[in-house]
Design an enzyme around this catalytic site. Structure first.
Site, PDB file in Angstrom:
ATOM      1  N   SER A  22      59.199  34.705  60.513  1.00  0.00           N
ATOM      2  CA  SER A  22      57.946  35.335  60.959  1.00  0.00           C
ATOM      3  C   SER A  22      56.911  35.454  59.844  1.00  0.00           C
ATOM      4  CB  SER A  22      58.220  36.756  61.485  1.00  0.00           C
ATOM      5  OG  SER A  22      59.073  36.713  62.572  1.00  0.00           O
ATOM      6  N   HIS A  52      55.137  32.167  64.241  1.00  0.00           N
ATOM      7  CA  HIS A  52      56.066  31.055  64.062  1.00  0.00           C
ATOM      8  C   HIS A  52      55.337  29.795  64.526  1.00  0.00           C
ATOM      9  CE1 HIS A  52      60.145  32.829  63.394  1.00  0.00           C
ATOM     10  NE2 HIS A  52      59.486  33.903  63.745  1.00  0.00           N
ATOM     11  N   HIS A  74      65.042  31.786  68.596  1.00  0.00           N
ATOM     12  CA  HIS A  74      65.769  33.063  68.593  1.00  0.00           C
ATOM     13  C   HIS A  74      66.588  33.231  69.864  1.00  0.00           C
ATOM     14  CE1 HIS A  74      62.239  33.728  65.983  1.00  0.00           C
ATOM     15  NE2 HIS A  74      63.060  34.467  65.272  1.00  0.00           N
ATOM     16  N   TYR A  76      66.762  36.028  71.274  1.00  0.00           N
ATOM     17  CA  TYR A  76      66.001  36.927  72.162  1.00  0.00           C
ATOM     18  C   TYR A  76      64.959  36.201  73.000  1.00  0.00           C
ATOM     19  CZ  TYR A  76      62.323  37.206  68.506  1.00  0.00           C
ATOM     20  OH  TYR A  76      61.348  36.913  67.582  1.00  0.00           O
ATOM     21  N   GLU A  77      64.659  34.941  72.651  1.00  0.00           N
ATOM     22  CA  GLU A  77      63.769  34.153  73.504  1.00  0.00           C
ATOM     23  C   GLU A  77      64.552  33.532  74.663  1.00  0.00           C
ATOM     24  OE1 GLU A  77      60.789  31.616  71.097  1.00  0.00           O
ATOM     25  OE2 GLU A  77      62.500  31.961  69.747  1.00  0.00           O
ATOM     26  N   ALA A 104      61.934  37.910  57.974  1.00  0.00           N
ATOM     27  CA  ALA A 104      61.367  39.236  57.787  1.00  0.00           C
ATOM     28  C   ALA A 104      62.400  40.221  58.301  1.00  0.00           C
ATOM     29  CB  ALA A 104      60.075  39.356  58.598  1.00  0.00           C
ATOM     30  N   MET A 190      66.424  39.939  63.184  1.00  0.00           N
ATOM     31  CA  MET A 190      66.859  39.416  64.490  1.00  0.00           C
ATOM     32  C   MET A 190      67.248  37.937  64.416  1.00  0.00           C
ATOM     33  SD  MET A 190      63.934  41.179  66.817  1.00  0.00           S
ATOM     34  CE  MET A 190      63.396  42.867  66.493  1.00  0.00           C
ATOM     35  N   SER A 191      67.528  37.473  63.227  1.00  0.00           N
ATOM     36  CA  SER A 191      67.869  36.053  63.063  1.00  0.00           C
ATOM     37  C   SER A 191      68.653  35.901  61.772  1.00  0.00           C
ATOM     38  CB  SER A 191      66.589  35.199  62.973  1.00  0.00           C
ATOM     39  OG  SER A 191      65.893  35.536  61.783  1.00  0.00           O
ATOM     40  N   ASN A 214      58.779  46.096  56.828  1.00  0.00           N
ATOM     41  CA  ASN A 214      58.576  47.485  57.277  1.00  0.00           C
ATOM     42  C   ASN A 214      59.781  48.289  56.813  1.00  0.00           C
ATOM     43  OD1 ASN A 214      59.754  45.708  59.534  1.00  0.00           O
ATOM     44  ND2 ASN A 214      60.457  47.742  60.112  1.00  0.00           N
ATOM     45  N   HIS A 226      55.407  43.426  66.118  1.00  0.00           N
ATOM     46  CA  HIS A 226      55.530  42.096  65.516  1.00  0.00           C
ATOM     47  C   HIS A 226      54.279  41.726  64.699  1.00  0.00           C
ATOM     48  CE1 HIS A 226      57.143  38.102  65.020  1.00  0.00           C
ATOM     49  NE2 HIS A 226      55.990  37.600  65.416  1.00  0.00           N
TER      50      HIS A 226
HETATM   51  N1  HPA Z   1      64.144  45.453  62.877  1.00  0.00           N
HETATM   52  C1  HPA Z   1      64.591  44.256  63.305  1.00  0.00           C
HETATM   53  N2  HPA Z   1      64.003  43.100  62.969  1.00  0.00           N
HETATM   54  C2  HPA Z   1      62.934  43.155  62.160  1.00  0.00           C
HETATM   55  C3  HPA Z   1      62.417  44.366  61.681  1.00  0.00           C
HETATM   56  C4  HPA Z   1      63.054  45.579  62.066  1.00  0.00           C
HETATM   57  O1  HPA Z   1      62.647  46.706  61.691  1.00  0.00           O
HETATM   58  N3  HPA Z   1      61.337  44.065  60.899  1.00  0.00           N
HETATM   59  C5  HPA Z   1      61.227  42.708  60.898  1.00  0.00           C
HETATM   60  N4  HPA Z   1      62.187  42.151  61.669  1.00  0.00           N
END
Ligand code: HPA
Length: 252
Positions: A22, A52, A74, A76-77, A104, A190-191, A214, A226
């Site tokens: 990301s 992306h 992903h 999740y997609e 990320a 998430m990856s 974050n 996102h």
């Molecule tokens: N959680 C999950 N995936 C992420 C996060 C998060 O806080 N930040 C960037 N990808």
């Protein structure tokens, strides 16, 4: 894939591949030589996640011929595991033996700050998919520590820790953040974790470079989204580049 593409990509003689997460591709300092849309690769879907891209870029990164995958698939997609590892299968077909997996993630360790660069020493697959068998130590620790040292000499401090992966796409609740800390995760994304495990299982050395975009908080009320993640990756561009360049230079 288009039958002409594989020989011409192989002829480029890339020494390393990068999978850009990301917001990371636009942050990367890379001289673009050729770009191949994923749609030209047989059986490859497009990626639809903002931040992306959807193409394979043939690049010069710090003087090293490198294939950069702009965008990943992903779970999740709705993509099956088999689709998420298509870039790694292509990397293997091209004879490339080192991959830099960038992503990320949310920082769970309270000392982490937005923009920190984590070089995970270990991974925690909370999708519990475990589809790539037999690798309890997927991260190449000698490559990882060489990158850490070179980056530090060049003025960029990185941190170590454990990266965990969940399915997403929603960000964690406060209770989930507390749970993740307790079970030993330092950052959550998430990856990437299953990619490292899969890469190691097919003989490709993985190195993960995670940007903390974050700080996952179990007390702050602020929402995370996102767009914020993509923006935070852009702000950390200089540090990401410094570490990626060390990784690519040290790849063999
Ligand atoms: N959680 C999950 N995936 C992420 C996060 C998060 O806080 N930040 C960037 N990808």
């Amino acid at each position: 894939m288009d039958t002409d593409l594989l020989p011409s990509l192989a002829a480029f003689g890339a020494r390393c591949a990068i999978i850009a997460g990301s917001g990371i591709r636009s942050a990367l300092r890379a001289r673009l030589l050729q770009s191949v849309p994923y749609s030209a690769l047989k059986g490859w879907p497009r990626t639809n996640v903002p931040g992306h891209g959807s193409c394979l870029d043939v690049c010069d990164v710090a003087g090293v011929p490198t294939i950069v995958f702009s965008g990943r698939f992903h779970r999740y997609e709705g993509h099956p595991f088999e689709t998420t590892v298509l870039p790694l299968q292509l990397i293997a077909q091209l004879g490339i033996t080192s991959v830099v997996l960038t992503n990320a993630a949310g920082g769970l360790r309270t000392s982490f700050r937005c923009g920190d660069i984590l070089l995970p020493e270990d991974v925690l697959d909370l999708t519990l998919a475990h589809r790539a068998m037999g690798h309890r130590f997927p991260i190449d620790s000698s490559w990882r520590s060489a990158v850490e040292t070179m980056a530090l000499h060049a003025g960029t401090r990185t941190v170590g820790g454990t990266l965990a992966q969940v399915l997403g796409p929603s960000y964690e609740t406060r209770a989930e953040i507390r749970m993740l800390r307790r079970i030993g995760a330092d950052a959550i994304g998430m990856s990437t974790v299953h990619e490292a495990q899969y890469a190691a299982s097919i003989g490709i050395r993985p190195l993960i470079i995670t940007t903390i975009t974050n700080v996952a908080s179990d007390t702050a009320a602020a929402e995370i989204d996102h767009a914020h993640v993509v923006e935070a990756a852009a702000l950390a561009a200089q540090r990401i580049n410094a570490v990626v360049e060390c990784a690519v230079r040290l790849a063999t």
